[in-house]
Design an enzyme around this catalytic site. Structure first.
Site, PDB file in Angstrom:
ATOM      1  N   ASP A  12       0.823  -1.217   0.000  1.00 54.07           N
ATOM      2  CA  ASP A  12       0.000   0.000   0.000  1.00 54.07           C
ATOM      3  C   ASP A  12       0.852   1.259   0.000  1.00 54.07           C
ATOM      4  OD1 ASP A  12       0.853  -0.490   2.625  1.00 54.07           O
ATOM      5  OD2 ASP A  12      -1.153  -0.918   3.381  1.00 54.07           O
TER       6      ASP A  12
ATOM      7  N   ASN B  66      -8.741  -3.587  13.653  1.00 53.49           N
ATOM      8  CA  ASN B  66     -10.066  -4.010  13.175  1.00 53.49           C
ATOM      9  C   ASN B  66      -9.975  -5.153  12.168  1.00 53.49           C
ATOM     10  OD1 ASN B  66      -9.018  -2.734  10.959  1.00 53.49           O
ATOM     11  ND2 ASN B  66     -10.646  -1.206  10.749  1.00 53.49           N
TER      12      ASN B  66
ATOM     13  N   HIS C 198      -7.977  -5.296   9.502  1.00 54.35           N
ATOM     14  CA  HIS C 198      -7.648  -4.948   8.111  1.00 54.35           C
ATOM     15  C   HIS C 198      -6.270  -5.471   7.723  1.00 54.35           C
ATOM     16  CE1 HIS C 198      -5.851  -0.976   9.629  1.00 54.35           C
ATOM     17  NE2 HIS C 198      -4.878  -1.481   8.899  1.00 54.35           N
TER      18      HIS C 198
ATOM     19  N   GLU D 259     -10.038  -2.349   4.392  1.00 53.58           N
ATOM     20  CA  GLU D 259     -10.791  -2.175   5.633  1.00 53.58           C
ATOM     21  C   GLU D 259     -11.950  -3.171   5.682  1.00 53.58           C
ATOM     22  OE1 GLU D 259     -10.344   0.002   8.294  1.00 53.58           O
ATOM     23  OE2 GLU D 259      -8.394   0.326   7.378  1.00 53.58           O
TER      24      GLU D 259
HETATM   25  C1  GLP Z   1      -1.566   0.202   8.317  1.00 55.46           C
HETATM   26  C2  GLP Z   1      -0.937  -0.382   7.065  1.00 55.46           C
HETATM   27  C3  GLP Z   1      -0.918  -1.884   7.117  1.00 55.46           C
HETATM   28  C4  GLP Z   1      -0.294  -2.345   8.422  1.00 55.46           C
HETATM   29  C5  GLP Z   1      -1.132  -1.863   9.590  1.00 55.46           C
HETATM   30  C6  GLP Z   1      -0.575  -2.250  10.958  1.00 55.46           C
HETATM   31  O1  GLP Z   1      -2.929   0.260   8.205  1.00 55.46           O
HETATM   32  N1  GLP Z   1      -1.613   0.049   5.871  1.00 55.46           N
HETATM   33  O2  GLP Z   1      -0.244  -2.409   5.977  1.00 55.46           O
HETATM   34  O3  GLP Z   1      -0.198  -3.735   8.441  1.00 55.46           O
HETATM   35  O4  GLP Z   1      -1.234  -0.450   9.539  1.00 55.46           O
HETATM   36  O5  GLP Z   1       0.412  -1.341  11.377  1.00 55.46           O
HETATM   37  P1  GLP Z   1       1.321  -1.531  12.672  1.00 55.46           P
HETATM   38  O6  GLP Z   1       2.298  -2.604  12.322  1.00 55.46           O
HETATM   39  O7  GLP Z   1       2.006  -0.196  12.848  1.00 55.46           O
HETATM   40  O8  GLP Z   1       0.443  -1.899  13.797  1.00 55.46           O
END
Ligand code: GLP
Length: 216
Positions: free
Chosen positions: A67, A129, A131, A136
């Protein structure tokens, strides 16, 4: 889905890095799908260590990030381009032209992935959540690379894109992720919880630390 519970974030990162190491050792021109976020920073640190120890060679590896934010320059510290350069790409011998990020042209991204032979390993984080990437709750299990509003504009691979990977490694650490991990493993397989579909993948591994596994 194979579930590996480890003591802490460091162990999680080491295990994930070893899986990536094995994939690249078996296939030096491996194609990786990569996540950003806090969870991945220790994993990339482990990969850099392996590279510095001359154990891993990224010269033929290709990457496709999951992403990116739309409408921000690549050198903006908030961009995932910046994150990847800082936390991995600038510190190993990967060729910049072998690294890719989704754009508004989702179909082209899908074609490029296909042209590279498909994803050998997808490295995923998970949101509180449930995702995955920027898919989402409510995203279609068949979704492909596209632009979405969440509420800001972002580009993300789809859940359908992720499910095509030959191997998937999902990482979670910390108590904040405990509910999402519980629902992913024990709940219904539903578009309301994007990560739940990973249970249908033939070669998916979940690596969680004790805190994230608290409700399993
Ligand atoms: C964001 C990113 C995801 C990632 C998620 C978790 O939404 N788009 O690709 O996996 O956050 O992030 P973290 O590892 O900081 O908890």
């Amino acid at each position: 889905m194979e579930i590996i519970i480890v003591r802490n974030k460091k162990e999680m990162a080491k295990k994930a890095a070893l899986i990536i190491f094995d994939v690249i050792k078996t296939k030096p021109n491996a194609v990786l799908e990569l996540a950003t976020g806090k969870t991945m920073i220790p994993v990339y640190k482990e990969l850099i260590k392996l590279y510095k120890g001359k154990k891993i060679d990224f010269s033929q590896v290709s990457t496709f990030n999951l992403d990116e934010f739309a409408h921000i320059p690549f050198n903006n510290p908030k961009s995932y381009h910046y994150y990847m350069s800082k936390n991995l790409f600038n510190k190993v011998n990967i060729k910049k032209y072998n690294t890719h990020f989704p754009t508004a042209k989702g179909k082209e991204y899908e074609n490029e992935i296909a042209k590279s032979g498909g994803i050998d390993l997808s490295l995923l984080g998970i949101g509180e959540n449930g995702h995955i990437a920027f898919n989402e709750p409510g995203s279609s299990f068949k979704s492909k690379t596209r632009e979405v509003k969440i509420p800001r504009d972002v580009y993300t691979v789809g859940i359908g894109t992720i499910m095509k990977a030959k191997k998937i490694v999902l990482l979670a650490s910390g108590v904040r992720k405990a509910n999402a991990i519980h629902d992913t493993i024990k709940g219904l397989i539903t578009e309301k919880l994007p990560a739940s579909i990973l249970r249908k993948h033939k070669n998916a591994i979940l690596i969680v630390d004790k805190k994230a596994a608290k409700r399993l």
